[in-house]
Write a protein that holds these residues in place. Structure first.
Motif, PDB file in Angstrom:
ATOM      1  N   THR A  13      -4.002  -4.913   4.442  1.00 54.13           N
ATOM      2  CA  THR A  13      -2.680  -5.279   4.946  1.00 54.13           C
ATOM      3  C   THR A  13      -2.328  -4.440   6.162  1.00 54.13           C
ATOM      4  O   THR A  13      -2.746  -3.281   6.283  1.00 54.13           O
ATOM      5  N   TYR A  14      -1.548  -5.050   7.059  1.00 53.16           N
ATOM      6  CA  TYR A  14      -1.103  -4.329   8.259  1.00 53.16           C
ATOM      7  C   TYR A  14       0.210  -4.912   8.748  1.00 53.16           C
ATOM      8  O   TYR A  14       0.280  -6.070   9.175  1.00 53.16           O
ATOM      9  N   ASN A  15       1.273  -4.128   8.640  1.00 55.15           N
ATOM     10  CA  ASN A  15       2.604  -4.500   9.139  1.00 55.15           C
ATOM     11  C   ASN A  15       3.113  -5.833   8.595  1.00 55.15           C
ATOM     12  O   ASN A  15       3.759  -6.606   9.309  1.00 55.15           O
ATOM     13  N   ARG A  16       2.815  -6.108   7.315  1.00 50.83           N
ATOM     14  CA  ARG A  16       3.285  -7.347   6.697  1.00 50.83           C
ATOM     15  C   ARG A  16       3.831  -7.079   5.300  1.00 50.83           C
ATOM     16  O   ARG A  16       3.448  -7.739   4.334  1.00 50.83           O
ATOM     17  N   ASP A  46      -3.921  -0.306   3.096  1.00 55.51           N
ATOM     18  CA  ASP A  46      -3.022  -0.405   4.242  1.00 55.51           C
ATOM     19  C   ASP A  46      -3.713   0.162   5.483  1.00 55.51           C
ATOM     20  O   ASP A  46      -4.205   1.293   5.473  1.00 55.51           O
ATOM     21  N   ASP A  47      -3.732  -0.631   6.543  1.00 59.41           N
ATOM     22  CA  ASP A  47      -4.464  -0.257   7.752  1.00 59.41           C
ATOM     23  C   ASP A  47      -3.557   0.451   8.759  1.00 59.41           C
ATOM     24  O   ASP A  47      -3.481   0.067   9.925  1.00 59.41           O
ATOM     25  N   SER A  81      -0.124   0.837   8.756  1.00 57.96           N
ATOM     26  CA  SER A  81       1.112   0.131   9.114  1.00 57.96           C
ATOM     27  C   SER A  81       2.194   1.108   9.572  1.00 57.96           C
ATOM     28  O   SER A  81       2.211   2.274   9.175  1.00 57.96           O
ATOM     29  N   GLN A  82       3.119   0.613  10.399  1.00 59.41           N
ATOM     30  CA  GLN A  82       4.223   1.449  10.855  1.00 59.41           C
ATOM     31  C   GLN A  82       5.107   1.861   9.684  1.00 59.41           C
ATOM     32  O   GLN A  82       5.656   2.964   9.670  1.00 59.41           O
ATOM     33  N   LYS A  83       5.238   0.977   8.708  1.00 56.29           N
ATOM     34  CA  LYS A  83       6.001   1.279   7.500  1.00 56.29           C
ATOM     35  C   LYS A  83       5.061   1.298   6.305  1.00 56.29           C
ATOM     36  O   LYS A  83       4.368   0.325   6.042  1.00 56.29           O
ATOM     37  N   ASP A  84       5.028   2.407   5.602  1.00 56.82           N
ATOM     38  CA  ASP A  84       4.180   2.544   4.421  1.00 56.82           C
ATOM     39  C   ASP A  84       4.627   1.535   3.350  1.00 56.82           C
ATOM     40  O   ASP A  84       5.779   1.583   2.896  1.00 56.82           O
ATOM     41  N   ARG A 133      -4.579   4.141   1.960  1.00 60.20           N
ATOM     42  CA  ARG A 133      -3.954   4.006   3.285  1.00 60.20           C
ATOM     43  C   ARG A 133      -4.836   4.663   4.337  1.00 60.20           C
ATOM     44  O   ARG A 133      -5.189   5.853   4.222  1.00 60.20           O
ATOM     45  N   ASN A 136      -4.852   2.657  12.450  1.00 57.10           N
ATOM     46  CA  ASN A 136      -5.295   1.266  12.425  1.00 57.10           C
ATOM     47  C   ASN A 136      -6.781   1.181  12.763  1.00 57.10           C
ATOM     48  O   ASN A 136      -7.192   1.473  13.876  1.00 57.10           O
TER      49      ASN A 136
END
Length: 269
Positions: free
Chosen positions: A13-16, A41-42, A44-47, A62, A66
Motif C-alpha cells: 500500500t502507498y498513500n491509500r 506500507d511503502d 506513505s506520507q501517513k502511517d 513499513r 518509497n
C-alpha cells in the motif's frame, strides 16, 4: 497436505489509507478460515497502521522510504508463512469465496507441478466495466511468451515455494511485473483456473495501467530480459516478438500523447 493449509495474502500500500481497509476487509470476509494478512506500507506520507488495529491475523511492515510495489511484495513474500500466497493491490478486492475455491483446486489436483490457480475478474479500471476471463490450463510457458493470456495479479493463488523459487517480483520492472513473474513460474509449473468472477479491480489515481512512461520502460525491460526465451522457439518466433514490442511501444506513445481514451480505443480495435 493439511486440509486447510495456511494462505498468505500480501497487500502492498502507498498513500491509500481510505482504500486499504476495503482491501483488507475483503480478505477478512473470506469463507476460507486459515489466512494471514501481510500489509506492507511503502513509505506513505501517513502511517496507515492506526486503521489496521483490531484486524485478526494481520502483520504490518513499513518501508523506511518509497521503494516500489515490487519491493513491498517481495518483503511480504519473505515474511509469508503460508503454503499458498495471494498478492492483492490496495485498490482491489477479493470476493468472499475466492481463496476457498482456489485452494480446493490445488487440493484436488493430481498434477504435482501445479503452481498457480487463477479466476476471472471484474475490471473497472477503464471506467467501462468488463469481465477479464482467465480460462487457461496446463503448461502455458510458450503461450505466455507469445502473449499475456492471464490478467490480474489479484486473481492468482500460487504456491509460495514456487514464487520464492523464482525470486519473486522483478524490482527493476516499472510495469508488467505479474507477466514477468508468470513467465518465470510457468517454465516449471502448470496453471489451472476457477471458472468464476472472484475479484474486482477498481479505477484509482496513479494506477500503472495509465502511466505510459512506466509502461514503455516496462515493455522494453521485459522484452530484453526474456529475449533468450524467445530464441528458444526459433528465429520466426523471436522476430515476431521484436515486431510486437515496436507495436506496443507505438501504442503507449499514442496513449501518452493523445490520452487514455484514444489508447483504449486502439486496444479494442
Amino acid at each position: 497436505m493439511d486440509p486447510k493449509p495456511l494462505v498468505s495474502v500480501v497487500i502492498p500500500t502507498y498513500n491509500r489509507v481510505d482504500l486499504l481497509t476495503r482491501a483488507v476487509d475483503s480478505v477478512q470476509n473470506q469463507t476460507y478460515p486459515n489466512i494471514e494478512i501481510i500489509v506492507v506500507d511503502d513509505g506513505s506520507q501517513k502511517d496507515p497502521s492506526d486503521v489496521l488495529n483490531g484486524y485478526k491475523n494481520l502483520h504490518f511492515f513499513r518501508n523506511p522510504k518509497n521503494l516500489g510495489a515490487s519491493y513491498s511484495r517481495n518483503l511480504g513474500l519473505s515474511k509469508a508463512k503460508g503454503v499458498f500466497i495471494n498478492f492483492l493491490d490496495d485498490d482491489d478486492i477479493l470476493f468472499p469465496e475466492k481463496i476457498e475455491k482456489q485452494v480446493k483446486v490445488f487440493l484436488a489436483a493430481s498434477d504435482p507441478s501445479l503452481g498457480i490457480v487463477t479466476c476471472h475478474s471484474k475490471d473497472e479500471r477503464s471506467g467501462r466495466p468488463t469481465i477479464k476471463y482467465n480460462r487457461v490450463k496446463g503448461n502455458l510457458y510458450r503461450a505466455l511468451l507469445d502473449r499475456y493470456i492471464v490478467s490480474g495479479t489479484e486473481t492468482l493463488l500460487m504456491k509460495t515455494a514456487a514464487v520464492k523459487g523464482v525470486g519473486g517480483f522483478d524490482e527493476q520492472l516499472q510495469s508488467s511485473q505479474e507477466y514477468d513473474l508468470l513467465i518465470r513460474l510457468c517454465k516449471d509449473h502448470t496453471i489451472d483456473f476457477v471458472d468464476e468472477v472472484l475479484t474486482r479491480e477498481f479505477r484509482s489515481v496513479d494506477q500503472i495501467s495509465t502511466n505510459f512512461d512506466k509502461k514503455i520502460q516496462g515493455a522494453r525491460h521485459l522484452y530484453s530480459k526474456h529475449d533468450h526465451r524467445f530464441r528458444e522457439f526459433g528465429w520466426g518466433f523471436w522476430l515476431k516478438k521484436k515486431v510486437k514490442l515496436q507495436i506496443l511501444i507505438l501504442r503507449f506513445y499514442v496513449g501518452k500523447i493523445f490520452g487514455e481514451n484514444v489508447y483504449r480505443k486502439l486496444l479494442r480495435e
